[in-house]
Design an enzyme around this catalytic site. Sequence first.
Site, mmCIF file in Angstrom:
data_model
loop_
_atom_site.group_PDB
_atom_site.id
_atom_site.type_symbol
_atom_site.label_atom_id
_atom_site.label_comp_id
_atom_site.label_asym_id
_atom_site.label_seq_id
_atom_site.Cartn_x
_atom_site.Cartn_y
_atom_site.Cartn_z
ATOM 1 N N ASP A 161 18.222 19.474 -18.197
ATOM 2 C CA ASP A 161 19.470 19.214 -17.488
ATOM 3 C C ASP A 161 19.281 18.070 -16.491
ATOM 4 O O ASP A 161 18.582 18.219 -15.480
ATOM 5 C CB ASP A 161 19.912 20.487 -16.762
ATOM 6 C CG ASP A 161 21.322 20.400 -16.205
ATOM 7 O OD1 ASP A 161 21.863 19.275 -16.119
ATOM 8 O OD2 ASP A 161 21.886 21.451 -15.863
ATOM 9 N N HIS B 23 22.263 20.746 -20.205
ATOM 10 C CA HIS B 23 23.428 21.205 -19.454
ATOM 11 C C HIS B 23 24.517 21.685 -20.419
ATOM 12 O O HIS B 23 24.751 21.096 -21.463
ATOM 13 C CB HIS B 23 23.961 20.067 -18.589
ATOM 14 C CG HIS B 23 25.004 20.480 -17.602
ATOM 15 N ND1 HIS B 23 24.685 21.066 -16.393
ATOM 16 C CD2 HIS B 23 26.359 20.408 -17.641
ATOM 17 C CE1 HIS B 23 25.800 21.319 -15.727
ATOM 18 N NE2 HIS B 23 26.838 20.941 -16.467
#
Length: 411
Positions: free
Chosen positions: A171, A202
């Site tokens: 992420d 993400h």
Amino acid sequence: MAYYIDIPSRDGAGSFKAYLAIPSSGTGPGLVVGQEIFGVNQNVREVADMYAEEGYVALVPDLFWRMQPGVDLGYTEGDFKRAFGYFSELNVDAAVQDIGAAIDTLRALPQVAGPDIGYVGFCLGGKLAYLTAARTDVACAVGYYGMGIENMLDEAANIRGKLVLHFAENDAYCDAAAREKVIAALSSLPKAEMYVYPGADHAFARVGGMHFDKPSALMAHGRTIAALKSQVGPHFNLSYLWDQHVYHEFATRDVPSTMATMVAEPYVNHIPTLTGGVGAKQLARFYQHHFVQANPSDMRMTPISRTVGALQVVDEFIMCFTHDREIDWMLPGVAPTGKYVEIAMVGIINFRGDKLYHEHIYWDQASVLVQVGLLDPAMLPVAGIESARKLLDETIPSNDMMKRWSGSEGL
């Protein structure tokens, strides 16, 4: 059942909309669902519907209402640009106050059972999960891939309820340094759990998204439900519910009663043969014509062990039968041989709320083929009926297939 309701703000600034999803039972623990940066869109509404299926009264407050009520974006390039604009302008303190108003509203609803409220948030909502845990009396807060938490760790001392944070390894919005800072600061909290999902990015739990990662999403969801149930419920006797399903499969052989134990769109996957069905229509067809009504009359199961978790049951058992008819789901296309068969099996049975969601059933197909005479155990390292019988009789010799076994004695 799902519809919008109005929530009065705590600061008297007005009222705002929230999407409310009610479980089929009509009641359940209250759960606030925190939106992503795309507003109360179709994705987050479907998430709320899913949590309602899990047994929660799920409420999704419109956290952008102070800027623009009713934001409902998709995932085009233009939508992303607008979404980041709302995210950058959001008054985070006011958003947490609005979550608090949503908690107040849930407690006042007649459908909500008990005062303890849970929270689950994603992306922006994942960041707000941390602040909700620190600034409200929520009993359990769960955050998926929240960003910016590393800059607010001075509020950690205020957390009293359970806090679960799911991080994606790749992420960019919460890189390894930020993640490690958060984990180090929160690991001492008695009710904090932090998980990192290798290879995930993400929004790994957004079904249909470019970064959707089903294994990570499944693991995270299981941990989320376990945390919520430990603090706010609901509590179901999954062992009993599974027994009722099996009773209708093998005792009454009643397909409608079997399907009534399941969610609206369940699935069954017999791993070795790829048989079963996905969705109510196909699964009912499978049960009616190829399973419930088509099993040998002497088929029986001997339980060996059962493990009951927060949302699933794992059964280990021995299945016995005479191959007196074609068994579509186990031996498709194989004419009856009249052979007696015993096989070790494992079933992983997943529930949503008080209904069965899916079955993953495993067995050793080679052992079945040996016992019906379609596979020669002298030519391959496979076993027949001994595989099942050794579960109950540990004196059956081990390692007989290993030609080098005798040579290791005394070494």
